[in-house]
Design a protein around this motif. Structure first.
Motif, PDB file in Angstrom:
ATOM      1  N   SER A   1     -62.122  -7.246 -77.010  1.00 38.88           N
ATOM      2  CA  SER A   1     -61.937  -8.640 -76.797  1.00 38.88           C
ATOM      3  C   SER A   1     -60.340  -8.656 -76.826  1.00 38.88           C
ATOM      4  CB  SER A   1     -62.502  -9.526 -77.883  1.00 38.88           C
ATOM      5  OG  SER A   1     -62.379  -8.176 -79.091  1.00 38.88           O
TER       6      SER A   1
ATOM      7  N   ASP B   1     -54.733 -20.498 -67.976  1.00 41.34           N
ATOM      8  CA  ASP B   1     -53.728 -19.705 -68.067  1.00 41.34           C
ATOM      9  C   ASP B   1     -54.112 -17.809 -68.763  1.00 41.34           C
ATOM     10  OD1 ASP B   1     -50.355 -18.611 -67.629  1.00 41.34           O
ATOM     11  OD2 ASP B   1     -51.087 -18.787 -69.602  1.00 41.34           O
TER      12      ASP B   1
ATOM     13  N   GLU C   1     -56.990 -17.505 -69.143  1.00 40.13           N
ATOM     14  CA  GLU C   1     -58.665 -16.789 -68.735  1.00 40.13           C
ATOM     15  C   GLU C   1     -57.621 -15.632 -67.778  1.00 40.13           C
ATOM     16  OE1 GLU C   1     -60.584 -19.553 -66.296  1.00 40.13           O
ATOM     17  OE2 GLU C   1     -61.925 -18.094 -65.569  1.00 40.13           O
ATOM     18  N   LEU C   2     -57.026 -15.988 -66.892  1.00 39.45           N
ATOM     19  CA  LEU C   2     -56.597 -15.156 -65.956  1.00 39.45           C
ATOM     20  C   LEU C   2     -55.643 -14.481 -66.511  1.00 39.45           C
ATOM     21  CD1 LEU C   2     -55.288 -17.980 -63.140  1.00 39.45           C
ATOM     22  CD2 LEU C   2     -57.181 -17.466 -63.078  1.00 39.45           C
ATOM     23  N   ARG C   3     -54.935 -14.269 -67.038  1.00 38.05           N
ATOM     24  CA  ARG C   3     -53.969 -13.909 -68.028  1.00 38.05           C
ATOM     25  C   ARG C   3     -54.624 -12.530 -68.629  1.00 38.05           C
ATOM     26  NH1 ARG C   3     -50.455 -14.053 -72.541  1.00 38.05           N
ATOM     27  NH2 ARG C   3     -50.675 -16.176 -72.395  1.00 38.05           N
TER      28      ARG C   3
ATOM     29  N   LEU D   1     -58.249 -11.767 -67.947  1.00 38.15           N
ATOM     30  CA  LEU D   1     -58.690 -10.387 -65.876  1.00 38.15           C
ATOM     31  C   LEU D   1     -57.573  -9.448 -65.845  1.00 38.15           C
ATOM     32  CD1 LEU D   1     -60.381 -13.457 -64.089  1.00 38.15           C
ATOM     33  CD2 LEU D   1     -61.241 -11.242 -64.715  1.00 38.15           C
ATOM     34  N   ILE D   2     -55.815 -10.154 -65.822  1.00 32.36           N
ATOM     35  CA  ILE D   2     -55.539  -8.909 -65.044  1.00 32.36           C
ATOM     36  C   ILE D   2     -55.146  -8.054 -66.771  1.00 32.36           C
ATOM     37  CG2 ILE D   2     -52.658  -9.193 -65.049  1.00 32.36           C
ATOM     38  CD1 ILE D   2     -52.964 -11.856 -63.918  1.00 32.36           C
ATOM     39  N   HIS D   3     -55.233  -8.966 -67.499  1.00 35.50           N
ATOM     40  CA  HIS D   3     -54.619  -7.534 -68.729  1.00 35.50           C
ATOM     41  C   HIS D   3     -56.339  -6.133 -68.858  1.00 35.50           C
ATOM     42  CE1 HIS D   3     -54.065  -6.766 -73.003  1.00 35.50           C
ATOM     43  NE2 HIS D   3     -54.909  -6.431 -73.207  1.00 35.50           N
TER      44      HIS D   3
ATOM     45  N   ALA E   1     -57.546  -5.467 -66.405  1.00 34.65           N
ATOM     46  CA  ALA E   1     -57.467  -4.437 -65.190  1.00 34.65           C
ATOM     47  C   ALA E   1     -56.637  -3.415 -65.633  1.00 34.65           C
ATOM     48  CB  ALA E   1     -57.296  -4.606 -63.828  1.00 34.65           C
ATOM     49  N   LEU E   2     -56.002  -3.821 -66.637  1.00 31.89           N
ATOM     50  CA  LEU E   2     -54.326  -2.892 -67.109  1.00 31.89           C
ATOM     51  C   LEU E   2     -54.896  -2.023 -67.867  1.00 31.89           C
ATOM     52  CD1 LEU E   2     -51.490  -5.193 -67.096  1.00 31.89           C
ATOM     53  CD2 LEU E   2     -51.885  -3.463 -65.333  1.00 31.89           C
ATOM     54  N   GLU E   3     -55.565  -2.725 -68.484  1.00 35.54           N
ATOM     55  CA  GLU E   3     -56.154  -1.579 -70.197  1.00 35.54           C
ATOM     56  C   GLU E   3     -56.826  -0.564 -69.413  1.00 35.54           C
ATOM     57  OE1 GLU E   3     -58.146  -2.571 -74.266  1.00 35.54           O
ATOM     58  OE2 GLU E   3     -59.556  -3.163 -72.247  1.00 35.54           O
TER      59      GLU E   3
ATOM     60  N   GLN F   1     -56.470   0.694 -66.555  1.00 40.56           N
ATOM     61  CA  GLN F   1     -55.163   2.318 -66.386  1.00 40.56           C
ATOM     62  C   GLN F   1     -54.396   2.427 -67.329  1.00 40.56           C
ATOM     63  OE1 GLN F   1     -51.741  -0.150 -63.889  1.00 40.56           O
ATOM     64  NE2 GLN F   1     -53.539  -1.686 -62.772  1.00 40.56           N
ATOM     65  N   ALA F   2     -54.745   2.534 -68.577  1.00 44.13           N
ATOM     66  CA  ALA F   2     -53.443   2.500 -69.494  1.00 44.13           C
ATOM     67  C   ALA F   2     -54.910   4.334 -69.600  1.00 44.13           C
ATOM     68  CB  ALA F   2     -53.716   1.814 -70.906  1.00 44.13           C
TER      69      ALA F   2
ATOM     70  N   ILE G   1     -49.255   3.013 -73.914  1.00 42.97           N
ATOM     71  CA  ILE G   1     -49.419   3.148 -73.020  1.00 42.97           C
ATOM     72  C   ILE G   1     -49.757   1.254 -72.058  1.00 42.97           C
ATOM     73  CG2 ILE G   1     -50.842   3.567 -70.391  1.00 42.97           C
ATOM     74  CD1 ILE G   1     -50.654   6.523 -71.741  1.00 42.97           C
TER      75      ILE G   1
ATOM     76  N   LEU H   1     -48.495  -1.577 -70.271  1.00 36.24           N
ATOM     77  CA  LEU H   1     -48.782  -2.680 -69.091  1.00 36.24           C
ATOM     78  C   LEU H   1     -49.151  -3.876 -70.103  1.00 36.24           C
ATOM     79  CD1 LEU H   1     -51.591   0.438 -68.340  1.00 36.24           C
ATOM     80  CD2 LEU H   1     -49.497  -0.541 -67.164  1.00 36.24           C
TER      81      LEU H   1
ATOM     82  N   ALA I   1     -49.041  -7.180 -68.074  1.00 38.87           N
ATOM     83  CA  ALA I   1     -49.905  -8.480 -68.054  1.00 38.87           C
ATOM     84  C   ALA I   1     -48.994  -9.966 -68.130  1.00 38.87           C
ATOM     85  CB  ALA I   1     -50.648  -7.713 -68.318  1.00 38.87           C
TER      86      ALA I   1
ATOM     87  N   LEU J   1     -51.329 -23.158 -60.912  1.00 34.26           N
ATOM     88  CA  LEU J   1     -51.618 -23.651 -62.334  1.00 34.26           C
ATOM     89  C   LEU J   1     -52.438 -24.841 -61.993  1.00 34.26           C
ATOM     90  CD1 LEU J   1     -50.563 -21.779 -66.160  1.00 34.26           C
ATOM     91  CD2 LEU J   1     -52.948 -20.871 -64.116  1.00 34.26           C
TER      92      LEU J   1
ATOM     93  N   TRP K   1     -54.280  -8.781 -56.034  1.00 34.53           N
ATOM     94  CA  TRP K   1     -53.479  -8.224 -56.612  1.00 34.53           C
ATOM     95  C   TRP K   1     -54.089  -7.248 -57.175  1.00 34.53           C
ATOM     96  CZ3 TRP K   1     -53.800  -7.783 -61.971  1.00 34.53           C
ATOM     97  CH2 TRP K   1     -53.553  -6.068 -62.655  1.00 34.53           C
TER      98      TRP K   1
END
Lengths: 319, 319
Positions: free
Chosen positions: A124, A268, A270-272, A274-276, A278-280, A282-283, B275, B279, B283, B296, B313
């Motif tokens: 979360s 905004d 919701e999209l962030r 989703l990006i977050h 994916a980056l997690e 990666q972390a 890390i 990241l 994001a 948006l 992306w």
């Protein structure tokens, strides 16, 4: 794609959701909660059929009576012609597996036609499951147009419910500590409607006064002035009034233009998230690439300094 | 580097920390809480002088009495020769600005020589400020060898305190809802020592029994068997026993090899969170690059489907 079950393609699953099939809805929510790439495919397909539901967030500490309030509100919304879905993010919520209102059975008349789903609070941001926004989209695509989101939280962590709900209800109980504490924890300013539940207990009226004073510390708000209601959810007291204020808040937002402003924030977020997400992932990968188990041992023994490695990695990253 | 204040270089700041200067410690913690690149430089410099402190986490709901317990434990640790630091992540903690034990002044005898710092709970993973691990390193480098970490949380969110503390104390109060709820919320298994505080209130003994039963549901634990203590922190009752068990748990870990195992997890978590932090900043940047304000708006109007953009992306990212 094992999460899709009997549906052999994402398109078939989407069709099932759009037809409102309970089995398809369940599969679809499981899929969008996962990190499978197919979840974005499904969301892409469902997207044109989403965005229309009225989303009501109910938040507060465990034991404040959120589930009982939710349960009592459902008939009101049904009577207004809504199709109601419930997303419970609180792991202690009766909707997540326990019994509602003591011993009532799970599928009684109130809950007939209501889709109920509990979501993991793991993974979360700020206490809000990242599964919430995509699960909302699935329910919308399946034809639900009123979605109750029950979330538990403490302090700052409750704040994020604003980013998924159009109307946020904060449920307090007279025992839940004083208003000053709640203010410090930053949970006071987040709600559109305040409920002091279990209002038959000592201190309820006092709490309402303190709360009103706290809310007006910075002067009377311009625009919506959050009401503070006393309820006894277990006896159904105060629920009519609560339902009325929920409806009024919706109307207020639509007339004032707040509706679109808030929904823009929701998209905004919701999209962030989703990006977050994916980056997690990666972390995790980066960490295990930068530091092998033996490197970690060396760090523990202080024979290896990890920070130069981190700095080099950071320097290699875009901006 | 404005966060460094009067110290003109990271090296000077590090020297100040190593000399134990309060002003340098304060500046250094502010720096490591920030996202400035200089924070890694400072941590690199301090790293050889870190890793030696015994870290005790005290967690529980707001109002459970965590601060009072912390306050009462301090003289015990001082008597054992420890230099004590306190990190308060609870925004409602008296250590974060309020009054401890009613009207006592902030710098009384108990607190003399104790460094107290409150950390923002914003930017947290699982309710735990990411500032905690680097702030611990600063305190260690400054010579503190016992660090009390007070954190508030609910449900899963409390779990992460395990990743910074060697010994975790969960503080419950008889009113804090039943043990079954706590189990469901996943907070039962996290602690090394359980405290039922405000034990003069009704239900305290009953809670201890329920808790013991809950903990032993899966059979008696191998290794450390978490004690359940009754305390009345406000009257100093039960604190001797608590201090004794904290010491015993440390000894147990050192003898069993759990000490190093746990510290390896702590380092892993610390590096991953650094890390993750980097990241997360990305994001934000990615989101605003992928979706302009007008994009948006289009998503809100459903004239633009955001998911194909996200998928493209994602496909462009390393694994």
């Amino acid at each position: 794609m094992p999460t899709i079950g009997i549906y052999s393609t994402v398109e078939e699953l989407a069709q099932g959701v759009l037809r409102g099939e309970v089995r398809a809805i369940a599969r679809a929510i499981t899929l969008v909660e996962s990190r499978s790439e197919a979840r974005l495919e499904l969301l892409e397909r469902l997207f044109p059929h989403t965005g229309h539901a009225f989303k009501v967030g109910i938040t507060g500490a465990p034991g404040a009576g959120k589930s009982t309030l939710t349960y009592q509100l459902i008939p009101h919304f049904k009577a207004q012609g809504y199709r109601v879905g419930v997303l419970a993010v609180d792991p202690t919520s009766p909707f997540s597996g326990g019994a509602i209102l003591g011993d009532r059975v799970r599928f009684d008349e109130t809950l007939d036609g209501v889709y109920i789903r509990s979501l993991a609070s793991r993974g979360s941001i700020g206490g809000l499951s990242r599964g919430v926004p995509p699960a909302i989209r699935v329910l919308e695509a399946a034809g639900f147009n009123l979605i109750l989101i029950e979330t538990v939280g403490a302090g700052q962590l409750q704040v994020d419910v604003r980013f998924v709900a159009d109307t946020v209800i904060l449920v307090l109980v007279p025992e839940s500590g004083d208003v000053i504490q709640a203010m410090k924890a930053g949970i006071i300013e987040i709600a559109d409607i305040y409920v002091v539940n279990k209002a038959d207990r000592e201190g309820a009226s006092r709490m309402r006064i303190d709360l009103r004073n706290a809310l007006e510390l910075g002067g009377k708000p311009k625009g919506w002035n959050p009401p503070i209601l006393l309820t006894e959810a277990i006896h159904g007291k105060g629920i009519d009034e609560l339902a009325k204020f929920i409806h009024e808040h919706k109307q207020y937002q639509q007339q004032s233009g707040d509706w679109d402003k808030r929904r823009l924030q929701q998209i905004d977020w919701e999209l962030r998230s989703l990006i977050h997400d994916a980056l997690e992932q990666q972390a995790r990968n980066v960490a295990s690439q930068l530091f092998s188990p033996s490197a970690l041992q060396n760090v523990l023994q202080r024979t290896e300094n990890p920070y130069p490695i981190l700095r080099a990695w950071l320097a290699s990253q875009p901006n």
